[in-house]
Design a protein around this motif. Structure first.
Motif, PDB file in Angstrom:
ATOM      1  N   SER A 209     -15.446   8.319   2.504  1.00 50.17           N
ATOM      2  CA  SER A 209     -16.786   8.741   2.924  1.00 50.17           C
ATOM      3  C   SER A 209     -17.834   8.364   1.886  1.00 50.17           C
ATOM      4  CB  SER A 209     -16.802  10.253   3.169  1.00 50.17           C
ATOM      5  OG  SER A 209     -16.413  10.935   1.996  1.00 50.17           O
ATOM      6  N   GLY A 210     -17.497   7.451   1.026  1.00 46.04           N
ATOM      7  CA  GLY A 210     -18.438   6.983   0.025  1.00 46.04           C
ATOM      8  C   GLY A 210     -17.846   6.913  -1.366  1.00 46.04           C
ATOM      9  N   SER A 211     -16.892   7.798  -1.676  1.00 52.44           N
ATOM     10  CA  SER A 211     -16.315   7.804  -3.016  1.00 52.44           C
ATOM     11  C   SER A 211     -15.220   6.753  -3.179  1.00 52.44           C
ATOM     12  CB  SER A 211     -15.777   9.196  -3.355  1.00 52.44           C
ATOM     13  OG  SER A 211     -14.822   9.595  -2.397  1.00 52.44           O
ATOM     14  N   VAL A 212     -14.523   6.422  -2.092  1.00 51.64           N
ATOM     15  CA  VAL A 212     -13.454   5.430  -2.119  1.00 51.64           C
ATOM     16  C   VAL A 212     -13.808   4.328  -1.127  1.00 51.64           C
ATOM     17  CG1 VAL A 212     -11.007   5.018  -1.684  1.00 51.64           C
ATOM     18  CG2 VAL A 212     -11.723   7.180  -2.705  1.00 51.64           C
ATOM     19  N   SER A 213     -13.702   3.095  -1.560  1.00 53.45           N
ATOM     20  CA  SER A 213     -14.027   1.960  -0.713  1.00 53.45           C
ATOM     21  C   SER A 213     -12.880   1.689   0.257  1.00 53.45           C
ATOM     22  CB  SER A 213     -14.245   0.755  -1.615  1.00 53.45           C
ATOM     23  OG  SER A 213     -15.004  -0.199  -0.981  1.00 53.45           O
ATOM     24  N   PRO A 214     -13.136   1.282   1.470  1.00 49.02           N
ATOM     25  CA  PRO A 214     -14.420   1.073   2.117  1.00 49.02           C
ATOM     26  C   PRO A 214     -14.997   2.391   2.630  1.00 49.02           C
ATOM     27  CG  PRO A 214     -12.684   0.524   3.664  1.00 49.02           C
ATOM     28  CD  PRO A 214     -12.018   0.883   2.352  1.00 49.02           C
TER      29      PRO A 214
ATOM     30  N   THR B 268     -17.294  -5.123   8.454  1.00 48.81           N
ATOM     31  CA  THR B 268     -17.642  -6.504   8.793  1.00 48.81           C
ATOM     32  C   THR B 268     -18.278  -7.269   7.642  1.00 48.81           C
ATOM     33  OG1 THR B 268     -19.735  -5.749   9.764  1.00 48.81           O
ATOM     34  CG2 THR B 268     -17.869  -6.050  11.266  1.00 48.81           C
ATOM     35  N   SER B 269     -18.920  -6.573   6.725  1.00 52.44           N
ATOM     36  CA  SER B 269     -19.535  -7.286   5.599  1.00 52.44           C
ATOM     37  C   SER B 269     -18.555  -7.491   4.453  1.00 52.44           C
ATOM     38  CB  SER B 269     -20.779  -6.544   5.100  1.00 52.44           C
ATOM     39  OG  SER B 269     -20.407  -5.292   4.551  1.00 52.44           O
ATOM     40  N   GLY B 270     -17.504  -6.684   4.407  1.00 48.94           N
ATOM     41  CA  GLY B 270     -16.474  -6.859   3.378  1.00 48.94           C
ATOM     42  C   GLY B 270     -15.432  -7.837   3.874  1.00 48.94           C
ATOM     43  N   SER B 271     -14.346  -7.922   3.166  1.00 44.70           N
ATOM     44  CA  SER B 271     -13.269  -8.835   3.586  1.00 44.70           C
ATOM     45  C   SER B 271     -12.134  -8.039   4.229  1.00 44.70           C
ATOM     46  CB  SER B 271     -12.763  -9.621   2.381  1.00 44.70           C
ATOM     47  OG  SER B 271     -12.311  -8.718   1.385  1.00 44.70           O
ATOM     48  N   TYR B 272     -12.493  -7.090   5.065  1.00 47.10           N
ATOM     49  CA  TYR B 272     -11.509  -6.194   5.666  1.00 47.10           C
ATOM     50  C   TYR B 272     -10.987  -6.676   7.010  1.00 47.10           C
ATOM     51  CZ  TYR B 272     -13.227  -3.090   2.075  1.00 47.10           C
ATOM     52  OH  TYR B 272     -13.586  -2.553   0.867  1.00 47.10           O
ATOM     53  N   LEU B 273     -11.703  -7.582   7.659  1.00 44.53           N
ATOM     54  CA  LEU B 273     -11.326  -8.048   8.990  1.00 44.53           C
ATOM     55  C   LEU B 273     -11.106  -9.547   8.982  1.00 44.53           C
ATOM     56  CD1 LEU B 273     -13.986  -6.044  11.030  1.00 44.53           C
ATOM     57  CD2 LEU B 273     -11.642  -5.361  10.495  1.00 44.53           C
ATOM     58  N   ASN B 274     -10.095  -9.974   9.727  1.00 46.12           N
ATOM     59  CA  ASN B 274      -9.805 -11.395   9.872  1.00 46.12           C
ATOM     60  C   ASN B 274      -9.541 -11.641  11.359  1.00 46.12           C
ATOM     61  OD1 ASN B 274      -8.751 -13.976   9.952  1.00 46.12           O
ATOM     62  ND2 ASN B 274      -7.415 -13.703   8.183  1.00 46.12           N
ATOM     63  N   THR B 275     -10.572 -12.002  12.089  1.00 47.34           N
ATOM     64  CA  THR B 275     -10.402 -12.191  13.534  1.00 47.34           C
ATOM     65  C   THR B 275      -9.576 -13.437  13.860  1.00 47.34           C
ATOM     66  OG1 THR B 275     -12.556 -13.283  13.646  1.00 47.34           O
ATOM     67  CG2 THR B 275     -12.493 -10.929  14.161  1.00 47.34           C
TER      68      THR B 275
ATOM     69  N   LYS C  60      -3.326 -10.125   9.633  1.00 47.89           N
ATOM     70  CA  LYS C  60      -3.516 -10.325   8.194  1.00 47.89           C
ATOM     71  C   LYS C  60      -4.802  -9.674   7.689  1.00 47.89           C
ATOM     72  CE  LYS C  60      -0.757 -14.487   7.920  1.00 47.89           C
ATOM     73  NZ  LYS C  60      -0.694 -15.892   7.552  1.00 47.89           N
ATOM     74  N   SER C  61      -5.495  -8.955   8.559  1.00 49.80           N
ATOM     75  CA  SER C  61      -6.715  -8.249   8.158  1.00 49.80           C
ATOM     76  C   SER C  61      -6.378  -7.174   7.144  1.00 49.80           C
ATOM     77  CB  SER C  61      -7.366  -7.592   9.372  1.00 49.80           C
ATOM     78  OG  SER C  61      -7.852  -8.551  10.261  1.00 49.80           O
ATOM     79  N   GLU C  62      -7.196  -7.058   6.116  1.00 50.07           N
ATOM     80  CA  GLU C  62      -6.969  -6.036   5.088  1.00 50.07           C
ATOM     81  C   GLU C  62      -6.885  -4.634   5.700  1.00 50.07           C
ATOM     82  OE1 GLU C  62      -6.369  -6.030   1.661  1.00 50.07           O
ATOM     83  OE2 GLU C  62      -5.971  -8.127   2.107  1.00 50.07           O
ATOM     84  N   LEU C  63      -7.782  -4.338   6.620  1.00 49.28           N
ATOM     85  CA  LEU C  63      -7.763  -3.027   7.261  1.00 49.28           C
ATOM     86  C   LEU C  63      -6.413  -2.755   7.902  1.00 49.28           C
ATOM     87  CD1 LEU C  63      -9.173  -0.424   8.215  1.00 49.28           C
ATOM     88  CD2 LEU C  63      -9.989  -1.721  10.206  1.00 49.28           C
ATOM     89  N   TYR C  64      -5.897  -3.700   8.637  1.00 43.66           N
ATOM     90  CA  TYR C  64      -4.607  -3.540   9.309  1.00 43.66           C
ATOM     91  C   TYR C  64      -3.458  -3.449   8.296  1.00 43.66           C
ATOM     92  CZ  TYR C  64      -0.787  -4.211  12.592  1.00 43.66           C
ATOM     93  OH  TYR C  64       0.371  -4.044  13.324  1.00 43.66           O
ATOM     94  N   LEU C  65      -3.510  -4.257   7.247  1.00 47.55           N
ATOM     95  CA  LEU C  65      -2.456  -4.220   6.231  1.00 47.55           C
ATOM     96  C   LEU C  65      -2.406  -2.863   5.526  1.00 47.55           C
ATOM     97  CD1 LEU C  65      -2.863  -7.807   4.725  1.00 47.55           C
ATOM     98  CD2 LEU C  65      -1.091  -6.996   6.305  1.00 47.55           C
ATOM     99  N   TRP C  66      -3.579  -2.271   5.269  1.00 47.52           N
ATOM    100  CA  TRP C  66      -3.612  -0.946   4.636  1.00 47.52           C
ATOM    101  C   TRP C  66      -3.091   0.114   5.600  1.00 47.52           C
ATOM    102  CZ3 TRP C  66      -4.427   0.514  -0.291  1.00 47.52           C
ATOM    103  CH2 TRP C  66      -4.922  -0.453  -1.170  1.00 47.52           C
ATOM    104  N   LEU C  67      -3.478   0.034   6.855  1.00 44.92           N
ATOM    105  CA  LEU C  67      -3.032   1.032   7.835  1.00 44.92           C
ATOM    106  C   LEU C  67      -1.516   1.009   8.013  1.00 44.92           C
ATOM    107  CD1 LEU C  67      -5.761   0.677  10.607  1.00 44.92           C
ATOM    108  CD2 LEU C  67      -5.404   2.643   9.096  1.00 44.92           C
ATOM    109  N   THR C  68      -0.943  -0.172   7.994  1.00 40.51           N
ATOM    110  CA  THR C  68       0.485  -0.303   8.256  1.00 40.51           C
ATOM    111  C   THR C  68       1.359  -0.167   7.013  1.00 40.51           C
ATOM    112  OG1 THR C  68       0.311  -2.717   8.087  1.00 40.51           O
ATOM    113  CG2 THR C  68       0.148  -1.748  10.297  1.00 40.51           C
TER     114      THR C  68
END
Length: 133
Positions: free
Chosen positions: A63-68, A80-87, A92-100
């Motif tokens: 919520s602001g203290s930990v990225s993203p 979308t502005s970070g490197s968290y998504l790879n359409t 291989k998207s960072e968001l998906y890799l962290w979730l899994t």
């Protein structure tokens, strides 16, 4: 003489056990997503955002203290502005890799495995172009 051999075998056994125990290390936990593929259109605002707010920013982690920052107001722009998504390669998207759990312990930490089918929904949303719909 026999006592010395027994002591040596005992010490050797202890050393082997210690090397075995301390030689093992767990780096990450990989969660296998067995949920069926999502085929319907996934809405960021109606589906993904409420899950992120409830499970990620609502716990005061992202919520602001930990990225993203996955707060309701900033989640989409942050992702979308970070490197968290790879359409081009959604899995291989960072968001998906962290979730899994392929980057660290599976997110959200301490939650039930894959709450609200977040892994499959997130992968489907990224595959569908990660639109702000």
């Amino acid at each position: 003489m026999l006592e010395k051999k027994i002591k040596r075998i005992h010490y050797l056994s202890v050393i082997v056990c210690m090397l075995t125990i301390f030689g093992c290390a767990k780096d990450t936990t990989v969660v296998i997503d067995n949920s069926p593929a999502i085929t319907e259109t996934v809405s960021f605002k109606k589906t993904i955002l409420p899950i992120l707010v409830k499970n990620c920013s609502g716990s005061n982690c992202h919520s602001g203290s930990v990225s993203p920052n996955l707060s309701e107001a900033l989640a989409y722009s942050t992702l979308t502005s970070g490197s968290y998504l790879n359409t081009a390669a959604p899995a291989k998207s960072e968001l998906y890799l962290w979730l899994t759990g392929k980057r660290s312990a599976a997110m959200p930490l301490g939650a039930a495995n894959n709450p609200s089918k977040i892994n499959a929904l997130t992968l489907a949303w990224i595959t569908q172009g990660a639109k702000n719909n």
